[in-house]
Design a protein around this motif. Structure first.
Motif, PDB file in Angstrom:
ATOM      1  N   UNK A 163       0.846  -1.197   0.000  1.00 52.02           N
ATOM      2  CA  UNK A 163       0.000   0.000   0.000  1.00 52.02           C
ATOM      3  C   UNK A 163       0.879   1.243   0.000  1.00 52.02           C
ATOM      4  N   UNK A 164       0.746   2.069   1.028  1.00 56.62           N
ATOM      5  CA  UNK A 164       1.512   3.315   1.070  1.00 56.62           C
ATOM      6  C   UNK A 164       2.710   3.231   2.008  1.00 56.62           C
ATOM      7  N   UNK A 165       3.096   2.013   2.367  1.00 56.15           N
ATOM      8  CA  UNK A 165       4.225   1.841   3.285  1.00 56.15           C
ATOM      9  C   UNK A 165       5.536   2.210   2.610  1.00 56.15           C
ATOM     10  N   UNK A 166       6.577   2.323   3.402  1.00 53.08           N
ATOM     11  CA  UNK A 166       7.899   2.549   2.846  1.00 53.08           C
ATOM     12  C   UNK A 166       8.324   1.335   2.035  1.00 53.08           C
ATOM     13  N   UNK A 167       9.128   1.507   0.988  1.00 50.57           N
ATOM     14  CA  UNK A 167       9.588   0.356   0.204  1.00 50.57           C
ATOM     15  C   UNK A 167      10.515  -0.531   1.023  1.00 50.57           C
ATOM     16  N   UNK A 168      10.405  -1.816   0.816  1.00 50.40           N
ATOM     17  CA  UNK A 168      11.218  -2.802   1.511  1.00 50.40           C
ATOM     18  C   UNK A 168      12.114  -3.510   0.501  1.00 50.40           C
ATOM     19  N   UNK A 169      13.342  -3.805   0.893  1.00 50.24           N
ATOM     20  CA  UNK A 169      14.218  -4.595   0.032  1.00 50.24           C
ATOM     21  C   UNK A 169      14.909  -5.667   0.859  1.00 50.24           C
ATOM     22  N   UNK A 170      15.633  -6.548   0.196  1.00 46.59           N
ATOM     23  CA  UNK A 170      16.214  -7.792   0.712  1.00 46.59           C
ATOM     24  C   UNK A 170      15.103  -8.851   0.818  1.00 46.59           C
ATOM     25  N   UNK A 171      15.221  -9.873  -0.017  1.00 45.93           N
ATOM     26  CA  UNK A 171      14.136 -10.845  -0.169  1.00 45.93           C
ATOM     27  C   UNK A 171      13.750 -11.536   1.134  1.00 45.93           C
ATOM     28  N   UNK A 172      14.728 -11.941   1.939  1.00 48.84           N
ATOM     29  CA  UNK A 172      14.405 -12.635   3.185  1.00 48.84           C
ATOM     30  C   UNK A 172      13.656 -11.724   4.146  1.00 48.84           C
ATOM     31  N   UNK A 173      14.056 -10.454   4.200  1.00 52.19           N
ATOM     32  CA  UNK A 173      13.359  -9.495   5.067  1.00 52.19           C
ATOM     33  C   UNK A 173      11.935  -9.286   4.577  1.00 52.19           C
ATOM     34  N   UNK A 174      11.746  -9.230   3.259  1.00 48.70           N
ATOM     35  CA  UNK A 174      10.404  -9.058   2.705  1.00 48.70           C
ATOM     36  C   UNK A 174       9.530 -10.260   3.036  1.00 48.70           C
ATOM     37  N   UNK A 175      10.073 -11.464   2.867  1.00 41.14           N
ATOM     38  CA  UNK A 175       9.307 -12.674   3.174  1.00 41.14           C
ATOM     39  C   UNK A 175       8.913 -12.690   4.647  1.00 41.14           C
ATOM     40  N   UNK A 176       9.823 -12.330   5.527  1.00 45.67           N
ATOM     41  CA  UNK A 176       9.492 -12.291   6.956  1.00 45.67           C
ATOM     42  C   UNK A 176       8.416 -11.244   7.245  1.00 45.67           C
ATOM     43  N   UNK A 177       8.504 -10.115   6.582  1.00 44.62           N
ATOM     44  CA  UNK A 177       7.474  -9.082   6.768  1.00 44.62           C
ATOM     45  C   UNK A 177       6.105  -9.607   6.344  1.00 44.62           C
ATOM     46  N   UNK A 178       6.034 -10.205   5.154  1.00 44.78           N
ATOM     47  CA  UNK A 178       4.758 -10.725   4.663  1.00 44.78           C
ATOM     48  C   UNK A 178       4.217 -11.809   5.588  1.00 44.78           C
ATOM     49  N   UNK A 179       5.110 -12.676   6.047  1.00 41.80           N
ATOM     50  CA  UNK A 179       4.685 -13.747   6.954  1.00 41.80           C
ATOM     51  C   UNK A 179       4.185 -13.184   8.272  1.00 41.80           C
ATOM     52  N   UNK A 180       4.863 -12.162   8.794  1.00 43.97           N
ATOM     53  CA  UNK A 180       4.462 -11.555  10.067  1.00 43.97           C
ATOM     54  C   UNK A 180       3.111 -10.868   9.951  1.00 43.97           C
ATOM     55  N   UNK A 181       2.899 -10.200   8.832  1.00 42.45           N
ATOM     56  CA  UNK A 181       1.661  -9.428   8.679  1.00 42.45           C
ATOM     57  C   UNK A 181       0.492 -10.280   8.218  1.00 42.45           C
ATOM     58  N   UNK A 182       0.754 -11.266   7.341  1.00 42.03           N
ATOM     59  CA  UNK A 182      -0.352 -11.975   6.702  1.00 42.03           C
ATOM     60  C   UNK A 182      -0.369 -13.486   6.958  1.00 42.03           C
ATOM     61  N   UNK A 183       0.707 -14.033   7.499  1.00 45.28           N
ATOM     62  CA  UNK A 183       0.782 -15.481   7.672  1.00 45.28           C
ATOM     63  C   UNK A 183       0.070 -15.970   8.917  1.00 45.28           C
ATOM     64  N   UNK A 184      -0.211 -17.275   8.943  1.00 43.91           N
ATOM     65  CA  UNK A 184      -0.830 -17.861  10.132  1.00 43.91           C
ATOM     66  C   UNK A 184       0.236 -18.442  11.058  1.00 43.91           C
ATOM     67  N   UNK A 185      -0.217 -19.041  12.130  1.00 47.00           N
ATOM     68  CA  UNK A 185       0.695 -19.543  13.159  1.00 47.00           C
ATOM     69  C   UNK A 185       1.582 -20.670  12.637  1.00 47.00           C
TER      70      UNK A 185
END
Length: 214
Positions: free
Chosen positions: A59-81
């Protein structure tokens, strides 16, 4: 909606896109890098000063880079337990294998094996590649031992660890090299190839990479 900058043939972009696919998130992806260029423009460098893909904006968040950091962000925000546990020790167990995949397996495979085999047909150092394959085999034996006990790398369900590790296996199993017999790893790879998100975002021809850098 998520927006991803990065060409679909980048293994780092593929990890992010596979994660997005598994989480069933809407997205827009823009081809950047390699033959598409665009990754050294002032606009792109303002998002990632390294000039590398992927870059993600949620959305309007700051841009993120580094693939592993992005995957962790997506998992933290949208992933299940199961995908990315909230309990610290359970999360650390997943993260150990995710970090191992990125810092050990990726390093042992992409530059010393994949790049020479794909982009250095005439000038590649065959002996160096053979030594690298032997070194990689030791790491993959660790995964094979794990996968003989669990369906997935960090347990019995797909997690962030599999995203970081499994992304590399399509290239590994489609590359023209001699591979050791690792039954549990091979069965695991076959299970991954049955996942629609893996088919869409990871099982992509890398032939265009033969003409330039990964």
């Amino acid at each position: 909606m998520l927006k991803v900058w990065g060409r679909k043939t980048s293994s780092n972009v593929q990890a992010v896109m596979w994660c997005i696919g598994e989480l069933a998130l809407p997205y827009q992806r823009v081809d950047i890098g390699h033959k598409y260029g665009g990754n050294h423009t002032p606009e792109f460098l303002a998002m990632n000063p390294n000039g590398l893909v992927p870059v993600l904006r949620d959305s309007e968040s700051q841009p993120l880079f580094e693939s592993a950091a992005i995957v962790r962000y997506l998992a933290s925000r949208y992933g299940n337990e199961e995908f990315w546990p909230h309990e610290p020790l359970a999360r650390a167990e997943v993260d150990i294998w995710a970090e191992w995949a990125k810092s050990s397996v990726y390093v042992a495979f992409i530059r010393p094996i994949f790049w020479p085999m794909v982009m250095q047909k005439e000038e590649r150092d065959i002996q160096a590649v053979k030594l690298a394959i032997d070194n990689l085999a030791k790491l993959l034996k660790i995964a094979d031992d794990r996968l003989a006990q669990h369906d997935y790398l960090a347990g019995d369900s797909l997690t962030v660890a599999d995203i970081m590790f499994g992304t590399l296996l399509y290239r590994y199993y489609t590359l023209d090299i001699t591979r050791p017999i690792l039954p549990a790893l091979e069965n695991y790879y076959q299970r991954l190839t049955q996942r629609p998100a893996y088919q869409e975002h990871v099982m992509i021809s890398w032939d265009e990479l033969r003409s330039g850098l990964h």
